[in-house]
Design a protein around this motif. Structure first.
Motif, short mmCIF file in Angstrom:
data_model
loop_
_atom_site.label_atom_id
_atom_site.label_comp_id
_atom_site.label_asym_id
_atom_site.label_seq_id
_atom_site.Cartn_x
_atom_site.Cartn_y
_atom_site.Cartn_z
N LEU A 456 68.62 77.50 20.16
CA LEU A 456 69.10 76.21 19.67
C LEU A 456 70.02 75.63 20.73
O LEU A 456 70.88 76.33 21.27
CB LEU A 456 69.86 76.37 18.36
CG LEU A 456 69.07 76.87 17.15
CD1 LEU A 456 70.01 77.11 15.98
CD2 LEU A 456 67.97 75.90 16.77
N VAL A 457 69.85 74.36 21.04
CA VAL A 457 70.69 73.68 22.02
C VAL A 457 71.34 72.48 21.34
O VAL A 457 70.67 71.68 20.70
CB VAL A 457 69.87 73.22 23.25
CG1 VAL A 457 70.76 72.47 24.23
CG2 VAL A 457 69.23 74.43 23.93
N PHE A 458 72.66 72.37 21.48
CA PHE A 458 73.40 71.29 20.83
C PHE A 458 74.14 70.47 21.87
O PHE A 458 74.85 71.01 22.73
CB PHE A 458 74.42 71.86 19.83
CG PHE A 458 73.82 72.71 18.75
CD1 PHE A 458 73.16 72.13 17.70
CD2 PHE A 458 73.92 74.09 18.81
CE1 PHE A 458 72.60 72.91 16.70
CE2 PHE A 458 73.37 74.88 17.83
CZ PHE A 458 72.70 74.28 16.76
N HIS A 459 73.98 69.16 21.78
CA HIS A 459 74.77 68.24 22.61
C HIS A 459 75.92 67.74 21.75
O HIS A 459 75.71 67.11 20.72
CB HIS A 459 73.92 67.07 23.09
CG HIS A 459 74.63 66.18 24.07
ND1 HIS A 459 74.92 66.57 25.35
CD2 HIS A 459 75.14 64.93 23.93
CE1 HIS A 459 75.56 65.60 25.98
NE2 HIS A 459 75.71 64.59 25.12
N VAL A 460 77.15 68.06 22.12
CA VAL A 460 78.30 67.76 21.27
C VAL A 460 79.23 66.76 21.95
O VAL A 460 79.37 66.74 23.18
CB VAL A 460 79.08 69.04 20.93
CG1 VAL A 460 78.22 69.97 20.09
CG2 VAL A 460 79.55 69.77 22.17
N LYS A 461 79.89 65.95 21.10
CA LYS A 461 80.85 64.95 21.59
C LYS A 461 82.01 64.90 20.60
O LYS A 461 81.83 65.11 19.41
CB LYS A 461 80.22 63.56 21.67
CG LYS A 461 79.03 63.45 22.62
CD LYS A 461 78.48 62.03 22.63
CE LYS A 461 77.28 61.91 23.56
NZ LYS A 461 76.75 60.54 23.63
N THR A 462 83.18 64.61 21.11
CA THR A 462 84.33 64.37 20.24
C THR A 462 85.24 63.36 20.91
O THR A 462 85.39 63.36 22.14
CB THR A 462 85.08 65.68 19.93
OG1 THR A 462 86.08 65.43 18.95
CG2 THR A 462 85.73 66.29 21.16
#
Length: 786
Positions: A456-462
């Motif tokens: 699983l690959v997640f592109h995260v932003k905050t």
């Protein structure tokens, strides 16, 4: 050592959590035998994000190792032999582990001590029922979450057991299915046998085949039911997981972020992140276990296809559990340490981001890189609406890339940006009366994580809290107003960065009180009388009744866009000037209760006229930002028998950098009692500057003292005839003398019984004295041949 004694009395889950804090990174035996020493060290004084603090951390490490070695040498006798060896081993182990990274030792011990304190506090509140309703509610909520985790653990264990039964049944089914195929093969081979033997064997095999096929038919139906039941159990577990995750992410984490935002206004520090991480890690662990179970179910279904809806059900379950884990990973990528909300260009700043589930999902096995860019309010809106997948920058941040590091001692995965700097900013077209200090930006942190070996690959932003970019220190005041308003009145889940244009006056009072308390580092905030004074100033009102202001609203324009009537500054600029003055110079006096401050001129006059001559109070200037004045009651030197309230020219930060408030009050001997009736020395003596030392190397040091000419008389010369520096005595009834020795008559009035001084027509006393001290002072100083 008191903390360790309490920690040893923990029971049940709390004791297990305490024990889990220790391991090879920091053995529990070290905590036990060095408890008193560990608790006496100033671990919190070390800034973990500051590389310059490494030397301090190294000293703590060396001292810890030395204490362990000393403790080991004290062990004697047969019983102490093994302990001596063990403690010596721990000393060597800690030295080799942390010698190259002593800040990690400090991080580890701080985490342990804070966690122990939390566990002890929670246990104390639970056992004695104290801590107030808020603490009771908090404990109940935590208990509810922990109970839900126990239900989820049991449900996950149950589906694991059922899955193993299903797997065992399916394996036996396959064996029997193979047996059936073997019987069929045997029947097919009977044609080569003699008829008599063939008939006998055929009858036996057909009977056996019928029995096996009947069993297979029944077992296939049973397996299908097992699969459907297990699928239903997984659906229920996923429902519980989703509910628990909503509670933790949409309530607890949001509340933590809200506390973090209020901390920007001086609210309590946003603790509790370690508790949140433990919950998120439990979620991650349970979600991953259930996901693995569902995948094993899929594998069993592929291994033995049976008629029915299982393929679709498992596909739906797999999709749902992937959505749940995706929401967990993307939501737990948070900003642990926010960048400064008033951000000055060309100035170094820091920030820390953290993935709360990084340790459990082994994200650190392939360390991700985090990038920081600054974006405008409009760009932030587009990002949250998914209208923009490409993150465009509104400026250039130096040193904006950082690799996430896993800290084994605390189990945290974080990236520390220590040396960022905003090189330039690109501003948008402003609307109406909006100034540059009302324009909001945000720092966007983004990264990409892979989980389960790139499964699983997640592109995260905050996004950070809104920041206001300034280029000069003079803009700090107005930028702080924008930040305070946003922090105080932002709603959770808002569109960036919408805030109400108007708020109720009590809401603003709460924000101002929070800010004031934080700057004073004291529980003494703004009283109801103080808030009434501020309301009178904000609304140009004369009402002294607090109830009159409870339903009134104040707009942003009234707060910091429109100047106060007759002034060239806004309400916030005046209030912030007071805060800065108090913070830099007068904090002890406010905390002592010596400064009334929020009193207008008429109120001061009414209060003082009923008191004896020489009674004074300290109030903030109405006409000058960051000014404080002394008001006192005395007889008019020019009209004996007439009493007046006088107001001294307001002091500012510049004045107190020359001579402190306490020393200035000491200089003015006509000031006798601090309102209402406290002798001034009783209040201020502990802050007086000690007398100057005697002459050094043949020179006498001069000193500055302030005087109010109308209330000053020269002292007679002491015996021996040597003139000395004039000491002022309280003489409220003596008229203005014609000659003041070193203080020539001044043509400008120093005092005003009716209003504040005209700053353009008067000179501050201290600066005047300073000027005089540079002139020849014949016969006014004690001298000595050099």
């Amino acid at each position: 050592m008191a903390m360790w004694i309490q920690a040893q009395q923990l029971q049940g889950e709390a004791l297990h959590q305490m024990q889990a804090l220790y391991g090879q990174h920091f053995p529990i035996e070290v905590r036990h035998y060095l408890a008193q020493w560990i608790e006496s060290q100033l671990w919190d004084s070390v800034e973990l994000d500051n590389p310059a603090e490494e030397a301090k951390a190294k000293r703590l490490l060396d001292n810890l190792v030395a204490e362990l070695q000393r403790k080991a040498q004290l062990q004697g006798g047969e019983d102490g032999f093994l302990l001596k060896i063990k403690l010596g081993h721990y000393a060597s182990q800690l030295k080799s582990t942390y010698d190259r990274c002593p800040l990690e030792l400090v991080r580890c011990i701080k985490h342990i001590l804070h966690s122990e304190q939390r566990l002890v506090q929670e246990a104390t509140n639970a056992s004695c029922g104290t801590g107030g309703q808020a603490m009771d509610t908090l404990s109940q909520r935590h208990q509810q979450i922990n109970q839900a985790f126990e239900e989820l653990r049991l449900a996950t264990q149950e589906t694991e057991n059922e899955l193993r039964k299903l797997q065992h049944s399916q394996e036996y089914f396959i064996i029997q299915y193979q047996e059936n195929l073997r019987i069929q093969a045997q029947l097919s081979s009977l044609s080569s046998l003699p008829p008599a033997e063939r008939t006998q064997r055929e009858t036996t095999l057909q009977s056996k085949r019928a029995t096996v096929e009947a069993w297979l038919t029944r077992e296939a139906s049973t397996l299908q039911k097992y699969r459907l039941d297990l699928s239903e159990q997984h659906q229920k577990t996923l429902g519980l997981l989703r509910k628990q995750q909503t509670l933790i992410l949409d309530e607890e984490l949001i509340q933590w972020k809200r506390r973090q935002q209020l901390a920007g206004n001086g609210g309590p520090h946003e603790g509790g992140l370690d508790v949140l991480q433990s919950w998120c890690e439990k979620l991650a662990d349970l979600i991953w276990q259930n996901r693995q179970q569902i995948r094993r179910c899929e594998h069993l279904t592929q291994q033995l296809p049976l008629p029915g809806p299982m393929e679709e059900l498992l596909s739906k379950l797999n999709s749902d559990i992937t959505d749940i884990i995706s929401a967990l990973v993307t939501s737990t990528f948070i900003i642990e340490k926010q960048p400064p909300q008033v951000l000055k260009t060309q100035t170094k700043f820091a920030a820390t981001v953290r993935l709360l589930v990084g340790g459990k999902l082994n994200v650190h096995m392939n360390p991700p890189q985090v990038k920081a860019i600054i974006v405008s309010e409009q760009q932030a809106k587009a990002l949250l609406k998914n209208e923009s997948t490409h993150s465009e920058s509104s400026g250039e941040i130096l040193n904006n890339n950082c690799v996430m590091e896993y800290h084994q001692a605390t189990g945290t995965l974080s990236a520390h940006f220590r040396n960022m700097s905003l090189k330039r900013i690109k501003r948008s077209d402003r609307r109406g009366a909006e100034s540059v200090t009302e324009e909001k930006f945000t720092v966007l942190f983004e990264s990409q994580f892979s989980v389960g070996g790139n499964e699983l690959v997640f592109h995260v932003k905050t996004l950070s809290l809104p920041v206001v970019v300034i280029v000069h220190g003079s803009q700090d005041n107005n930028a702080t107003a924008t930040v305070l308003w946003d922090n105080a009145f932002a709603e959770p889940g808002r569109v960036p960065f919408i805030v109400p244009d108007k708020v109720l006056w009590p809401q603003l009072c709460e924000a101002l009180d929070m800010k004031y308390k934080a700057e004073m580092h004291s529980g003494r905030g703004l009283s109801e009388d103080n808030l009434v004074f501020l309301a009178q100033k904000a609304f140009t009102s004369s009402s002294n009744n607090p109830e009159d202001y409870h339903n009134m609203t104040i707009s942003w324009a009234q707060f910091n866009r429109e100047s106060l009537p007759g002034r060239n500054f806004t309400f916030w600029q005046w209030f912030d000037g007071v805060v800065e003055l108090m913070k830099k110079h007068l904090k002890p006096h406010w905390n002592d209760g010596a400064i009334l401050g929020f009193v207008n001129k008429q109120q001061a006059q009414d209060m003082l006229m009923s008191k004896p001559n020489g009674t004074f109070l300290l109030r903030f200037s109405d006409s000058e930002i960051g000014g404080i004045t002394i008001a006192w009651v005395a007889e008019n030197p020019n009209k004996p028998g007439e009493r007046l309230v006088w107001n001294l020219l307001p002091y500012t930060t510049k004045d107190f950098s020359i001579r402190s408030l306490a020393d200035r009050i000491s200089d003015l001997n006509h000031l006798l009692f601090l309102y209402p009736d406290r002798p001034k020395d009783e209040v201020f003596a502990k802050y007086y500057t000690p007398p100057l030392s005697k002459a050094v190397d043949g020179y006498v040091k001069p000193q500055i003292k302030q005087v109010v000419p109308e209330f000053t008389t020269p002292n007679p010369e002491p015996s021996g005839g040597t003139p000395t520096f004039m000491d002022q005595t309280a003489s409220p009834s003596v008229s203005h003398p014609n000659n003041f020795g070193v203080y020539p008559p001044m043509s400008d009035a120093m005092l005003d019984a009716d209003g504040d001084f005209d700053l353009e027509d008067t000179m501050d006393v201290a600066r005047h004295v300073e000027e005089l001290l540079r002139r020849p002072m014949a016969n006014q100083w004690s001298s000595q041949q050099s």
